[in-house]
Design a protein around this motif. Structure first.
Motif, PDB file in Angstrom:
ATOM      1  N   VAL A 161       0.842  -1.197   0.000  1.00 39.99           N
ATOM      2  CA  VAL A 161       0.000   0.000   0.000  1.00 39.99           C
ATOM      3  C   VAL A 161       0.879   1.249   0.000  1.00 39.99           C
ATOM      4  CG1 VAL A 161      -1.667   1.346   1.320  1.00 39.99           C
ATOM      5  CG2 VAL A 161      -1.974  -1.125   1.081  1.00 39.99           C
ATOM      6  N   MET A 162       1.899   1.276   0.834  1.00 40.51           N
ATOM      7  CA  MET A 162       2.793   2.435   0.857  1.00 40.51           C
ATOM      8  C   MET A 162       3.434   2.644  -0.500  1.00 40.51           C
ATOM      9  SD  MET A 162       4.666   2.427   4.620  1.00 40.51           S
ATOM     10  CE  MET A 162       5.257   0.733   4.597  1.00 40.51           C
ATOM     11  N   ASP A 184     -11.414  -2.200  -1.451  1.00 39.67           N
ATOM     12  CA  ASP A 184     -11.405  -2.477  -2.889  1.00 39.67           C
ATOM     13  C   ASP A 184     -10.081  -2.040  -3.512  1.00 39.67           C
ATOM     14  OD1 ASP A 184     -13.968  -3.466  -2.672  1.00 39.67           O
ATOM     15  OD2 ASP A 184     -14.942  -1.644  -3.382  1.00 39.67           O
ATOM     16  N   ALA A 185      -9.648  -0.835  -3.180  1.00 38.18           N
ATOM     17  CA  ALA A 185      -8.371  -0.350  -3.702  1.00 38.18           C
ATOM     18  C   ALA A 185      -7.211  -1.169  -3.141  1.00 38.18           C
ATOM     19  CB  ALA A 185      -8.187   1.132  -3.352  1.00 38.18           C
ATOM     20  N   THR A 186      -7.331  -1.606  -1.889  1.00 42.09           N
ATOM     21  CA  THR A 186      -6.292  -2.439  -1.289  1.00 42.09           C
ATOM     22  C   THR A 186      -6.152  -3.749  -2.047  1.00 42.09           C
ATOM     23  OG1 THR A 186      -6.630  -1.471   0.899  1.00 42.09           O
ATOM     24  CG2 THR A 186      -5.551  -3.612   0.811  1.00 42.09           C
ATOM     25  N   HIS A 240      -3.956  -3.395  -4.880  1.00 38.94           N
ATOM     26  CA  HIS A 240      -2.546  -3.386  -4.496  1.00 38.94           C
ATOM     27  C   HIS A 240      -2.039  -4.801  -4.234  1.00 38.94           C
ATOM     28  CE1 HIS A 240      -2.164   0.889  -4.525  1.00 38.94           C
ATOM     29  NE2 HIS A 240      -3.010   1.096  -3.535  1.00 38.94           N
ATOM     30  N   VAL A 241      -2.883  -5.646  -3.649  1.00 34.52           N
ATOM     31  CA  VAL A 241      -2.497  -7.041  -3.432  1.00 34.52           C
ATOM     32  C   VAL A 241      -2.233  -7.710  -4.775  1.00 34.52           C
ATOM     33  CG1 VAL A 241      -3.210  -9.278  -2.522  1.00 34.52           C
ATOM     34  CG2 VAL A 241      -3.808  -7.194  -1.279  1.00 34.52           C
ATOM     35  N   ASN A 242      -3.126  -7.470  -5.718  1.00 33.04           N
ATOM     36  CA  ASN A 242      -2.962  -8.054  -7.046  1.00 33.04           C
ATOM     37  C   ASN A 242      -1.690  -7.551  -7.715  1.00 33.04           C
ATOM     38  OD1 ASN A 242      -3.636  -7.379 -10.197  1.00 33.04           O
ATOM     39  ND2 ASN A 242      -4.274  -9.435  -9.606  1.00 33.04           N
ATOM     40  N   GLU A 243      -1.470  -6.253  -7.655  1.00 30.35           N
ATOM     41  CA  GLU A 243      -0.300  -5.667  -8.302  1.00 30.35           C
ATOM     42  C   GLU A 243       0.992  -6.084  -7.615  1.00 30.35           C
ATOM     43  OE1 GLU A 243       1.910  -3.350 -10.992  1.00 30.35           O
ATOM     44  OE2 GLU A 243      -0.204  -3.971 -11.051  1.00 30.35           O
TER      45      GLU A 243
END
Length: 341
Positions: A54-55, A271-273, A276-279
């Motif tokens: 996330v950071m 949802d946005a997190t 980030h997990v996927n990316e």
């Protein structure tokens, strides 16, 4: 300024979590006595290190007065080795390797938690009712009915999942070393644990997300028996450890401020997190989103929330000869950086 040194933006989470290779180490100034104009942060492609992704994804490192470079590792011992060589300033990894680093004389302390109570004890659903009725004696009943011991498969002995499993077994009156009705086999990596479940090679496990979410989605008969919150409230797992040079500089508080932002983002923007997990670690967005709703997804920053339960892990680490003797809370943690925020 932020510079990413990951070799790929997308990875298979499960494959990476089970891997052992490390990326090449970049030099940093934390161990060399120079000025702290850069930070090298070790992290692992695992769910409990989600604040890193996330950071990174949200650009929070631009708020830190240093160039932040990430180094991705496949396991905790490799990070300990890099810490010992002065190649790492900040490490986001398990509480047990953090204690090993401190016990080895590496000048560093834990300044933040990444997650609390992220493990679950899973077992064949047919075992649940028997266990609720018989407690620890249910394992002997299982062996009598199945003709073989109840087999748990989890990370190697001394790891966070292994310690929680052994603590829980001890709590229900079962000594896996002397009880022939229980067997614990070592499996390296979350992907391998899931494959062992899918192939009916084990009857239960102690594991973190995303394995429980994947097991549920795939209709596995191995389901949650106890969460860590029920077994050991405040159970530690991944933490953020900082070198003494970082802790003595303004960068320590700056980094934790962004860590707090990331923790809050995870809770407020699931949802946005998930994106980030996927990316960051390659977990499909839908499953990443479901895993964020899991009772095991307790992302935090405050290290005070895990200090008491960490002593259980310190006791086990000493008993396994991973550290010379049980470390005190003061030897493991520097609580002042977080408390000063």
């Amino acid at each position: 300024m932020y510079e990413s040194t990951r070799t790929a933006s997308r990875r298979s989470f499960l494959a990476a979590a089970g891997g052992t290779a490390t990326v090449g180490l970049a030099g940093c100034l934390g161990g060399g006595g120079g000025g702290l104009d850069e930070l090298t942060v070790a992290h692992m492609p695992i769910y409990p290190d989600l604040q890193w992704y996330v950071m990174e994804g949200e650009g929070y490192f631009s708020e830190i007065d240093a160039e932040v470079s990430g180094q991705e590792f496949g396991n905790g011992p490799a990070i300990v080795q890099a810490l010992g060589g002065g190649d790492i300033d900040v490490a986001m990894f398990g509480i047990v390797p953090a204690m090993i680093a401190i016990d080895n004389g590496i000048p560093a302390r834990v300044t933040a938690a990444n997650i609390r109570e992220p493990m679950g004890i899973m077992a064949e659903s047919s075992f649940h009712e028997t266990f609720e009725q018989q407690g620890g004696d249910a394992f002997a009943t299982w062996e009598a009915e199945q003709g073989e011991p109840f087999t748990f498969g989890t990370f190697p002995q001394g790891s966070v999942p292994d310690v929680l499993l052994r603590y829980w077994l001890r709590d229900v009156g079962v000594d896996p070393e002397s009880n022939d009705s229980v067997e614990i086999i070592e499996i390296s990596g979350a992907s391998s644990v899931w494959q062992a479940i899918a192939n009916d090679e084990i009857d239960g496990t102690s594991i973190m997300e995303p394995v429980p979410t994947i097991a549920q989605a795939e209709g596995s008969s191995v389901t949650m028996l106890r969460t860590a919150a029920e077994v050991l409230p405040g159970q530690p797992a991944a933490v953020t450890l900082m070198s003494d040079a970082v802790r003595d500089s303004p960068l320590a508080a700056q980094f934790l401020e962004q860590h707090v932002r990331a923790t809050e983002f995870i809770g407020e923007e699931p949802d946005a997190t998930a994106e980030h997990v996927n990316e960051g670690i390659g977990m499909p967005v839908d499953r990443a989103r479901n895993a964020l709703d899991s009772p095991l997804s307790n992302f935090i920053t405050d290290p005070n929330e895990i200090t008491d339960a960490t002593q259980v892990f310190s006791e086990f680490a000493a008993g396994n000869d991973q550290i010379d003797e049980q470390l005190s809370t003061d030897e493991i943690f520097d609580l002042e950086v977080y408390d000063s925020l």
